[in-house]
Design a protein around this motif. Sequence first.
Motif, PDB file in Angstrom:
ATOM      1  N   CYS A   9      49.190 109.448  17.510  1.00 45.50           N
ATOM      2  CA  CYS A   9      50.256 108.458  17.612  1.00 45.50           C
ATOM      3  C   CYS A   9      50.541 107.910  16.217  1.00 45.50           C
ATOM      4  N   LEU A 106      59.952 102.146  20.159  1.00 45.50           N
ATOM      5  CA  LEU A 106      59.111 101.992  21.347  1.00 45.50           C
ATOM      6  C   LEU A 106      59.856 101.334  22.495  1.00 45.50           C
ATOM      7  N   ASP A 107      60.875 100.559  22.183  1.00 43.16           N
ATOM      8  CA  ASP A 107      61.635  99.891  23.236  1.00 43.16           C
ATOM      9  C   ASP A 107      62.838 100.710  23.707  1.00 43.16           C
ATOM     10  N   ASP A 114      53.497 109.504  31.629  1.00 45.41           N
ATOM     11  CA  ASP A 114      52.851 108.190  31.677  1.00 45.41           C
ATOM     12  C   ASP A 114      51.687 108.108  30.691  1.00 45.41           C
ATOM     13  N   ARG A 117      52.997 107.295  27.257  1.00 45.27           N
ATOM     14  CA  ARG A 117      53.408 105.886  27.183  1.00 45.27           C
ATOM     15  C   ARG A 117      52.193 104.973  27.068  1.00 45.27           C
ATOM     16  N   GLU A 118      51.119 105.327  27.757  1.00 43.54           N
ATOM     17  CA  GLU A 118      49.894 104.526  27.692  1.00 43.54           C
ATOM     18  C   GLU A 118      49.323 104.530  26.278  1.00 43.54           C
ATOM     19  N   LEU A 120      51.042 105.013  23.477  1.00 48.29           N
ATOM     20  CA  LEU A 120      51.952 104.252  22.623  1.00 48.29           C
ATOM     21  C   LEU A 120      51.761 102.746  22.790  1.00 48.29           C
ATOM     22  N   GLU A 121      51.532 102.298  24.011  1.00 47.26           N
ATOM     23  CA  GLU A 121      51.308 100.870  24.235  1.00 47.26           C
ATOM     24  C   GLU A 121      49.972 100.431  23.658  1.00 47.26           C
ATOM     25  N   ARG A 124      50.603 100.025  20.004  1.00 52.47           N
ATOM     26  CA  ARG A 124      51.320  98.780  19.711  1.00 52.47           C
ATOM     27  C   ARG A 124      50.353  97.595  19.694  1.00 52.47           C
ATOM     28  N   ALA A 125      49.461  97.541  20.684  1.00 46.89           N
ATOM     29  CA  ALA A 125      48.497  96.446  20.754  1.00 46.89           C
ATOM     30  C   ALA A 125      47.529  96.474  19.573  1.00 46.89           C
ATOM     31  N   ARG A 128      49.354  95.246  16.399  1.00 44.74           N
ATOM     32  CA  ARG A 128      49.555  93.797  16.443  1.00 44.74           C
ATOM     33  C   ARG A 128      48.249  93.074  16.140  1.00 44.74           C
ATOM     34  N   PRO A 220      47.420  89.771  21.389  1.00 45.29           N
ATOM     35  CA  PRO A 220      47.553  90.242  22.754  1.00 45.29           C
ATOM     36  C   PRO A 220      46.758  89.360  23.722  1.00 45.29           C
TER      37      PRO A 220
END
Length: 222
Positions: A9, A106-107, A114, A117-118, A120-121, A124-125, A128, A220
């Motif tokens: 990623c 990402l948005d 799925d 996407r998991e 990528l999320e 993102r976390a 951050r 988060p």
Amino acid sequence: MKTVAVDVCMMTVREGALSGLLLRLPGNCWTLPGTDAIDAGASPAHAAQSALVSATGVRGAELEQLYTFDRQDNGQVRIAHLGLASPERHRLTPGVDVVEVRWMPLDDLPPLADADREVLEAARARIRSKSTYAPVAFQMLPEAFPLGDVQTVYEAMLGTTLDARNFRRDLRAAGVVEPVGTARHDGPGRPAALYRHVAGEFAVLARERRIARTLAHTRPGG
């Protein structure tokens, strides 16, 4: 015995949006770079680097292990790796059987599995979270940049707007940037002075108390 696979990623900020690097395969199928199986005893980190280079042409990226996903549905253990990059520093070259390589916000992602996407999320976390203790934004910037671009990257990572005057004052006070002596002309108005990154800390420190409050409030789960 479950097979071990790797996903990669790669993340950056483009046009103010946190974006991931995706592959478009024949049949208009979008996916993350990676491989479905690595040899027994092989290094997942080496396999991730090889998969990234062969599919995208991106070389020399610093990857860290992001998360290990135990996929019960297909008997795989997938080890996801995270890397940060500046699009200006890496030329994208689609590999064999890859139709296109593209940075995607990402948005505003295309249809994805799925599992992708998991990943990528999770990335993102992680980004951050890391932004609260490490100057990770500079990995997503070119060698020379205006301070406004640093702010744009932080805002994309955090999902919030920062006060420009306070941000720039704190950034200079942290000693992690220095002027390069040139400026960039982006249109009418005063040219923007360019800076480069130098080693140092820019995170939750007393002298960055205004930034610290913002970062702390955007953790988060916070």
